[in-house]
Enzyme design. Sequence first.
Site, PDB file in Angstrom:
ATOM      1  N   ASP A 215       0.866  -1.175   0.000  1.00  0.00           N
ATOM      2  CA  ASP A 215       0.000   0.000   0.000  1.00  0.00           C
ATOM      3  C   ASP A 215       0.904   1.226   0.000  1.00  0.00           C
ATOM      4  OD1 ASP A 215      -2.256   1.877   0.639  1.00  0.00           O
ATOM      5  OD2 ASP A 215      -3.343   0.011   0.929  1.00  0.00           O
ATOM      6  N   HIS A 238       2.229   1.894  -3.142  1.00  0.00           N
ATOM      7  CA  HIS A 238       1.299   2.836  -3.770  1.00  0.00           C
ATOM      8  C   HIS A 238       1.826   4.267  -3.750  1.00  0.00           C
ATOM      9  CE1 HIS A 238      -2.426  -0.007  -3.120  1.00  0.00           C
ATOM     10  NE2 HIS A 238      -1.435  -0.576  -3.786  1.00  0.00           N
TER      11      HIS A 238
END
Length: 395
Positions: A215, A238
């Site tokens: 993430d 991310h």
Amino acid sequence: MSKNLSIATICLLVLLASTVHANVFDVKTYGAKPNADITQALSNAWKDVCAAIGSSKVVVPAGTYKLGLVSLKGPCKGPIEVQVEGTLQAPVDPGYFKGSDGWVVFERIDQFTLSGSGSFDGQGQMAWKQNDCSKTFNCKTLTINIRFNFITNSLVRDIKSLNSKNFHINLLGCKNFTFQHVTITAPGDSPNTDGIHIGRSSGINITDTNIATGDDCISMGDGSQDVTINKVTCGPGHGISIGSLGKYTNEEPVSGIRVIGCTLTDTTNGVRIKTWPSNPTSGSASDMHFEDIIMNNVANPIIIDQVYCLWNQCKAQVPSKIKLSNMSFRGIKGTSSTREAVKLVCSSGIPCEKVELSDIDLVYKGPEGPATSTCANVKPTISGKQNPTACTVQA
């Protein structure tokens, strides 16, 4: 910002000096043994070290140890260092935690240091399979590897966080807190494994840190103030994100964010500011600056997204009420894995103000053609090289 850096430097020097003549509490003297559960031993060592006068240290020596839920709380009577040289392993079964959101929790401590070459291994593989946040708005709470709640004038250096069930490291209500040479690792497809999440904290410095996860490498939630991120490598993951903001009521403003000299590789986003539409209340984020960033095969290298609506959990047609202002993207270079290399999509209800694009050079070599730059509800100030040409697409 120089004042904040000076304060952080002074705190580091004080912490380093305070541990030279520390009282040492080795968990082995409390019954800790390799390949066994040391939850009680560590808790007992903490109780003694917290009550000790002067500088003190808890040592977890080399070896592999089992560790259950542990909450190490202050206030304490002197500066404390926890030196972890071994590997601490969390229970594999997420059911063990019974909804608790922190595996190792440090709370209400001043002049604290967490150090050592050891690891906090969340053993999250089973938990990732049970993560249903992509389907359920109010999904099941999974456990964060390390929580820091209301920690002040403190330092984390050299430690490793592995395979967390949820976020690796979470900060809440912290002030003047430095992370130095920290390593965070989880597979690129591990859900919700943000590297470091900052919430309602100020004077946070993250430097010389390597993050590879599933993430955001670093995410900054509401109330993040005076945060400097310097020389961080990110990928997979991310990217480095401010937000998401505006999902909840009574969120606090974000300001004073600096992301400098970082390198992102094979991430699904680069540097990003994201806010939800259809917010329950208004809010703001300002004074946010990204400078001298290298992008290596990064999707969406530069992105402002004020219609962030994960898994269709909102009314995307209702404009965001989060006001974004005073933002700059300077010296951002490298390669984009998506044709849209720059995306500045601001709120139609409250357009972005004072956005700067300077010396941008992002190359896309895909079959669709050269890189593009999209703008909506924003009129950025442009200077230096612009590749792609700024605002080639008006959304």
